[in-house]
Scaffold this active site. Structure first.
Site, PDB file in Angstrom:
ATOM      1  N   ARG A 140       7.000  10.026  10.351  1.00 48.65           N
ATOM      2  CA  ARG A 140       5.633   9.524  10.171  1.00 48.65           C
ATOM      3  C   ARG A 140       5.154   8.996  11.528  1.00 48.65           C
ATOM      4  NH1 ARG A 140       7.703   7.706   4.865  1.00 48.65           N
ATOM      5  NH2 ARG A 140       6.270   8.436   3.260  1.00 48.65           N
TER       6      ARG A 140
ATOM      7  N   ARG B 108       5.269  14.908  11.698  1.00 45.14           N
ATOM      8  CA  ARG B 108       3.972  15.015  11.031  1.00 45.14           C
ATOM      9  C   ARG B 108       2.916  14.475  11.978  1.00 45.14           C
ATOM     10  NH1 ARG B 108       2.817  11.940   5.493  1.00 45.14           N
ATOM     11  NH2 ARG B 108       2.879  10.094   6.809  1.00 45.14           N
TER      12      ARG B 108
ATOM     13  N   GLU C  84       0.077  17.771  -0.620  1.00 48.26           N
ATOM     14  CA  GLU C  84      -0.163  16.465  -1.251  1.00 48.26           C
ATOM     15  C   GLU C  84      -1.534  16.408  -1.912  1.00 48.26           C
ATOM     16  OE1 GLU C  84       0.568  13.510   1.804  1.00 48.26           O
ATOM     17  OE2 GLU C  84      -0.355  14.759   3.333  1.00 48.26           O
TER      18      GLU C  84
ATOM     19  N   ASN D  36       3.955  11.302  -3.107  1.00 44.67           N
ATOM     20  CA  ASN D  36       3.272  10.003  -3.167  1.00 44.67           C
ATOM     21  C   ASN D  36       1.767  10.221  -3.319  1.00 44.67           C
ATOM     22  OD1 ASN D  36       5.798   9.194  -2.513  1.00 44.67           O
ATOM     23  ND2 ASN D  36       5.343   8.608  -0.411  1.00 44.67           N
ATOM     24  N   ASP D  37       1.257  11.160  -2.537  1.00 40.54           N
ATOM     25  CA  ASP D  37      -0.167  11.466  -2.643  1.00 40.54           C
ATOM     26  C   ASP D  37      -0.442  12.503  -3.718  1.00 40.54           C
ATOM     27  OD1 ASP D  37      -1.611   9.816  -0.830  1.00 40.54           O
ATOM     28  OD2 ASP D  37      -0.537  10.808   0.791  1.00 40.54           O
TER      29      ASP D  37
ATOM     30  N   ARG E 143      -2.399   5.055  -5.638  1.00 43.03           N
ATOM     31  CA  ARG E 143      -0.986   4.664  -5.518  1.00 43.03           C
ATOM     32  C   ARG E 143      -0.810   3.180  -5.222  1.00 43.03           C
ATOM     33  NH1 ARG E 143       0.563   8.152  -0.021  1.00 43.03           N
ATOM     34  NH2 ARG E 143       2.184   6.656   0.454  1.00 43.03           N
TER      35      ARG E 143
HETATM   36  C1  PEP Z   1       3.439  11.569   0.547  1.00 48.02           C
HETATM   37  O1  PEP Z   1       2.225  11.498   0.358  1.00 48.02           O
HETATM   38  O2  PEP Z   1       4.262  11.807  -0.360  1.00 48.02           O
HETATM   39  C2  PEP Z   1       4.003  11.350   1.886  1.00 48.02           C
HETATM   40  C3  PEP Z   1       5.275  11.573   2.141  1.00 48.02           C
HETATM   41  O3  PEP Z   1       3.143  10.870   2.831  1.00 48.02           O
HETATM   42  P1  PEP Z   1       2.750   9.322   2.947  1.00 48.02           P
HETATM   43  O4  PEP Z   1       3.597   8.566   1.951  1.00 48.02           O
HETATM   44  O5  PEP Z   1       3.011   8.900   4.352  1.00 48.02           O
HETATM   45  O6  PEP Z   1       1.309   9.339   2.575  1.00 48.02           O
HETATM   46 MG    MG Z   2       0.899  11.342   2.016  1.00 49.43          MG
END
Ligand code: PEP
Ligand code: MG
Length: 566
Positions: free
Chosen positions: A295, A331, A429, A452-453, A463
């Site tokens: 990240r 990323r 995502e 996560n997204d 979230r």
């Molecule tokens: C996600 O969205 O799952 C991801 C890995 O990116 P971030 O949590 O940094 O948004």
């Molecule tokens: Mg994400």
């Protein structure tokens, strides 16, 4: 005794005195005329105290944390060296204003002035102005600033939220846990807590009001339980659980030197999610198969100004060297949503998660991405790298971003710089990208699913928002189908799919993800050994039929039942 229930965000147990990170509160009196003979000395003393603090903070942070973390305090001192801000404050006081009013007026004036400048570096100074003047205002109003870098006894931090700029300057040796009022398991505070391997509970509503400084606090980072003033039985229960946890951790350590294999011997690719070189060291120690998600925005969030091409290149190159023979997926900057970079002073949006986030910002603020891509392409000369774009929704975005990589390569080659092998992929995502995965597949080397997204956008459930936690469902049939569609589309085109969202580290999900054909798991450093140990218990020959059954399921409950039977 009082118990607060939050969300377990980073496992482990904490037992220490509470240390509250309260935001400064200023009450300005604009109505009264103040005597400058009283207000001017107040200001002078506050500036002296601020200068002394900054010198001390720079020294302490350099030795106890890192020279890089101390840079912010050096930048703050530079601001105080310029007399124009103090002059501005003094003039207002001489006109009969309160010292506090003068400081906050000067704050607004200089912040706006820097934010309006053309030069990006100068714009980024706006946040430094705010930080320094807040410190002066705190002293002028008779309060004492809170400095995480100066904590020198074991504490549990209680805050509304904690950003990377807070965690960058905290002394990890003394912080036994975090409790924050906002955030969910996948909010960035939770991700940072896991990466620091500090037990944490997020979403503990009203925590600041429920706890006083110095109160004894117990925290369970798995269950989300926070106990204030524990009674004897609760202390004994936590003590026992802490010992058991330590024993489990010891067992997990035996997996640090092992390869990741299922019970029936299938080799599984298990990579790490990192945000810093420190974490990469831990990933290497734990025999991670490289990095499935770097990240990079965390480097920007932890700094007081945007790292230059050279500074980024040094970090990326070091990372490539350290990870060898494995590869790193870098990323590109994923800013926006809950990741706000104060010094960038980007416009406020009503719906930041649906706004100019990730690749959208990258393609608007092109210099930011160009700089990062040049640094990455230069790092590829040290060893092969992978670049991944976040928040891709359309093919045009991907093609535009890929063209920028080509431009960076061409201009570096023209300058005589060596360029190495680069693979490119996208994060899945946004549901649009999952549904149209076959459209993207011919143009990429790999996908990485960001659950996560993906979950928040599929379920339209923020979230970060406690109120819709029940809708944030990893096992909803829609989410599972999107994951499956992505993997299948990649395979049809001879490409591979990883997962770097938190679901990759959830032990209940592993059999399902293996059954769906996921090619790579990328998890936080804190989850790596636990997942490896779990994978070692799975027999892949027993997974036949699971994919079909799960894809036919009509509810989350059915899917979870199928996974439990497994
Ligand atoms: C996600 O969205 O799952 C991801 C890995 O990116 P971030 O949590 O940094 O948004
Ligand atoms: Mg994400």
């Amino acid at each position: 005794m009082k118990t607060l229930q939050g969300i377990g965000a980073s496992s482990g147990f904490g037992h220490a005195k509470a240390f509250r990170l309260l935001p400064p509160h200023f009450s300005v009196d604009e109505a009264t005329t103040f005597q400058s003979s009283k207000e001017l000395p107040l200001l002078e003393t506050a500036i002296e105290q601020t200068t002394a603090d900054l010198v001390r903070l720079e020294e302490v942070t350099t030795t106890t944390i890192s020279p890089a973390a101390a840079e912010v305090f050096a930048a703050h001192q530079l601001i105080l060296l310029d007399p124009s801000m103090a002059d501005h404050m003094q003039e207002l006081i001489q006109q009969g204003h309160q010292a506090l009013y003068a400081v906050l007026q000067a704050q607004r004036f200089f912040k706006d002035m820097f934010a309006a400048m053309d030069d990006a570096y100068m714009q980024e100074r706006a946040q430094d102005i705010v930080d320094v003047t807040n410190r002066i205002a705190t002293y002028v109003s008779g309060q004492v600033p809170i400095d995480l870098a100066l904590i020198n006894e074991p504490v549990i931090l209680i805050a509304r939220d904690l950003g990377p700029s807070d965690t960058a300057v905290l002394n990890k040796a003394f912080v036994r846990g975090f409790v924050t009022e906002i955030g969910g398991r996948t909010s960035h505070t939770a991700i940072i807590a896991r990466s620091l391997e500090i037990p944490a509970v997020v979403g503990a509503v009203d925590a600041l009001a429920s706890v006083n400084d110095q109160d004894i606090v117990l925290l369970n980072g798995t269950s989300g339980e926070v106990v204030v003033h524990p009674d004897v039985e609760t202390l004994a229960r936590f003590d026992q659980a802490t010992k058991e946890y330590a024993k489990q951790q010891e067992i997990l350590q035996t997996y640090a030197t092992k390869e990741t294999r299922t019970k029936d011997g299938v080799r599984i690719e298990l990579a790490s999610n990192i945000g810093s070189i420190d974490e990469l060291d831990k990933a290497v120690e734990r025999r991670s198969d490289g990095v499935g998600l770097f990240r990079t925005e965390l480097l920007f969030l932890a700094a007081s100004s945007a790292p230059t091409e050279e500074a980024q290149f040094e970090i990326y190159q070091r990372a490539v060297t350290l990870a060898q023979p494995h590869k790193i997926i870098f990323r590109t900057l994923d800013i926006g949503g809950d990741k706000v970079i104060p010094y960038m002073d980007l416009p406020k949006e009503d719906n930041p998660f649906l706004g100019v986030r990730g690749i959208r910002l990258n393609l608007q603020e092109r210099v930011l991405l160009q700089t990062q891509l040049r640094a990455l392409v230069r790092a590829s000369a040290t060893g092969p790298i992978r670049i991944m774009f976040p928040m891709i929704a359309t093919l045009e975005e991907l093609l535009d971003a890929k063209a920028m990589v080509e431009e960076a390569k061409t201009s570096l080659i023209a300058d005589g710089s060596p360029v190495g092998e680069i693979e490119m992929g996208i994060m899945i995502e946004i549901p649009a990208a999952a549904v149209a995965a076959d459209v993207f597949a011919p143009h990429i080397d790999f996908f990485s699913i960001g659950t996560n997204d993906l979950i928040q956008y599929t379920m339209a459930a923020d979230r970060m928002n406690e109120g819709v936690k029940h809708l944030y469902q990893p096992y909803h049939p829609a989410v599972i189908r999107l994951i499956s569609m992505t993997i299948d589309a990649a395979h049809r085109h001879g490409k591979w799919t990883g997962m770097c969202g938190s679901m990759a580290g959830e032990l209940e999900a592993t059999t399902l993800l293996l059954a769906l054909g996921l090619d790579e798991f990328s998890v936080s450093i804190a989850s790596l050994l636990e997942l490896r140990a779990h994978i070692a218990t799975i027999d892949t020959t027993a997974l036949h039929g699971l994919k079909e059954a799960v894809l036919q399921a009509t509810s989350r409950e059915q899917i979870m039942t199928l996974l439990k039977q497994d």
